[in-house]
Motif scaffolding. Structure first.
Motif, PDB file in Angstrom:
ATOM      1  N   ALA A 185       0.822  -1.213   0.000  1.00 40.64           N
ATOM      2  CA  ALA A 185       0.000   0.000   0.000  1.00 40.64           C
ATOM      3  C   ALA A 185       0.853   1.259   0.000  1.00 40.64           C
ATOM      4  N   ASP A 186       2.112   1.160   0.416  1.00 40.16           N
ATOM      5  CA  ASP A 186       2.963   2.350   0.478  1.00 40.16           C
ATOM      6  C   ASP A 186       3.161   2.965  -0.905  1.00 40.16           C
ATOM      7  N   ALA A 187       3.169   2.141  -1.942  1.00 41.32           N
ATOM      8  CA  ALA A 187       3.310   2.675  -3.298  1.00 41.32           C
ATOM      9  C   ALA A 187       2.113   3.551  -3.665  1.00 41.32           C
ATOM     10  N   ARG A 188       0.917   3.180  -3.202  1.00 44.14           N
ATOM     11  CA  ARG A 188      -0.278   3.994  -3.479  1.00 44.14           C
ATOM     12  C   ARG A 188      -0.236   5.299  -2.693  1.00 44.14           C
ATOM     13  N   VAL A 189       0.306   5.236  -1.486  1.00 46.96           N
ATOM     14  CA  VAL A 189       0.482   6.459  -0.693  1.00 46.96           C
ATOM     15  C   VAL A 189       1.433   7.409  -1.413  1.00 46.96           C
ATOM     16  N   ASP A 190       2.546   6.876  -1.895  1.00 49.56           N
ATOM     17  CA  ASP A 190       3.520   7.704  -2.614  1.00 49.56           C
ATOM     18  C   ASP A 190       2.905   8.315  -3.870  1.00 49.56           C
ATOM     19  N   SER A 191       2.101   7.519  -4.577  1.00 44.54           N
ATOM     20  CA  SER A 191       1.480   7.992  -5.816  1.00 44.54           C
ATOM     21  C   SER A 191       0.494   9.129  -5.529  1.00 44.54           C
ATOM     22  N   LEU A 192      -0.306   8.987  -4.480  1.00 45.15           N
ATOM     23  CA  LEU A 192      -1.276  10.039  -4.145  1.00 45.15           C
ATOM     24  C   LEU A 192      -0.557  11.296  -3.682  1.00 45.15           C
ATOM     25  N   ARG A 193       0.503  11.139  -2.940  1.00 46.01           N
ATOM     26  CA  ARG A 193       1.264  12.310  -2.514  1.00 46.01           C
ATOM     27  C   ARG A 193       1.804  13.066  -3.739  1.00 46.01           C
ATOM     28  N   ALA A 194       2.308  12.327  -4.725  1.00 45.41           N
ATOM     29  CA  ALA A 194       2.812  12.959  -5.945  1.00 45.41           C
ATOM     30  C   ALA A 194       1.686  13.682  -6.692  1.00 45.41           C
TER      31      ALA A 194
END
Length: 269
Positions: A49-58
């Motif tokens: 899920a951390d990849a989705r967090v990073d994507s939303l932050r971007a």
């Protein structure tokens, strides 16, 4: 860009930030559940899920920069909100990184886990010489230090309690953001001290269990306990950092609502 269109864009940005807050809170919850149960699959879910967090932050960063570029607000709450959004999203992403870091540590701990937590118990006062930063155990909550039995199970429970306190601060921070509640944000600034107290209690208890001769019976009972204790200390530190990031977000909330003067006043207190 017309005012109506700008308001719509700001509302969408707000929804993105609230979604990011919900995602990192869910990640933290799953990481704590995995720590409590030793669930490797749940740990893996947090890491993925951390990849989705990073994507939303971007996406939030791109959206914010686009609004700053196209709208070019010169002053007022719109400008303060857009500049603060970048910082808030960054702190939320770091909380998500912390949850993923905890999940990674849990997976590393799995080969070291005993069938049951070590039952060796020591006196909490044995670590009174601990000179780490923060309040000493005798000063915690203004009370006199008294005898407490410390075991690996009690330390694990202390870490889980620390995690729940960190989640409570995070949830309160996101509520203050959603409501633009500067008073609640100021109150949550002070809540960081509560998390710090819990963290230093956990740190103190780990030192008590592994201090000097007290480490011998613990290691005789379970030779891998020292490695687990090191990992538990790392987890506790990551949970303590959640409150630090929430403090940063609360500062930005007050900045959005009241401006830079309020921040300067708070720093002088």
């Amino acid at each position: 860009m017309t005012r109506t269109l700008l308001d719509k864009e700001l509302q969408e940005l707000d929804e993105q930030i609230n979604q990011l807050g919900a995602m990192v809170d869910e990640a933290l919850k799953n990481a704590l559940d995995a720590l409590r149960t030793g669930d490797q699959a749940r740990s893996g879910m947090v890491i993925e899920a951390d990849a989705r967090v990073d994507s939303l932050r971007a996406a939030i960063e791109e959206h914010t920069i686009r609004l700053l570029t196209l709208q070019q607000p010169l002053a007022g709450m719109d400008l303060r909100y857009l500049t603060a959004a970048l910082s808030i999203a960054g702190d939320l992403e770091r909380i998500g990184d912390g949850a993923a870091g905890i999940a990674t540590i849990i997976l590393r701990m799995m080969p070291l886990r005993a069938e049951a937590a070590s039952q060796v118990e020591v006196d909490s006062r044995l670590a009174d010489g601990d000179t780490g930063n923060g309040p000493g155990p005798a000063q915690v909550a203004g009370r006199q230090e008294h005898h407490r039995g410390v075991s690996e199970a009690s330390i694990m429970q202390g870490i889980l309690d620390l995690g729940q306190e960190a989640r409570r601060v995070l949830q309160g921070t996101m509520q203050a953001f959603a409501q633009r509640d500067a008073a609640a944000a100021r109150h949550l600034w002070q809540e960081d001290d509560v998390v710090d107290v819990r963290y230093h209690l956990v740190r103190h208890d780990l030192m008590a269990m592994l201090a000097g001769a007290q480490a011998i019976p613990a290691l005789q009972s379970d030779p891998r306990i020292l490695q687990r204790a090191t990992y538990l200390l790392w987890i506790a530190h990551k949970l303590e950092r959640v409150a630090d990031h929430c403090t940063n977000i609360c500062e930005r909330i007050v900045f959005i609502v009241e401006g830079e003067a309020a921040i300067a006043e708070r720093e002088q207190e």
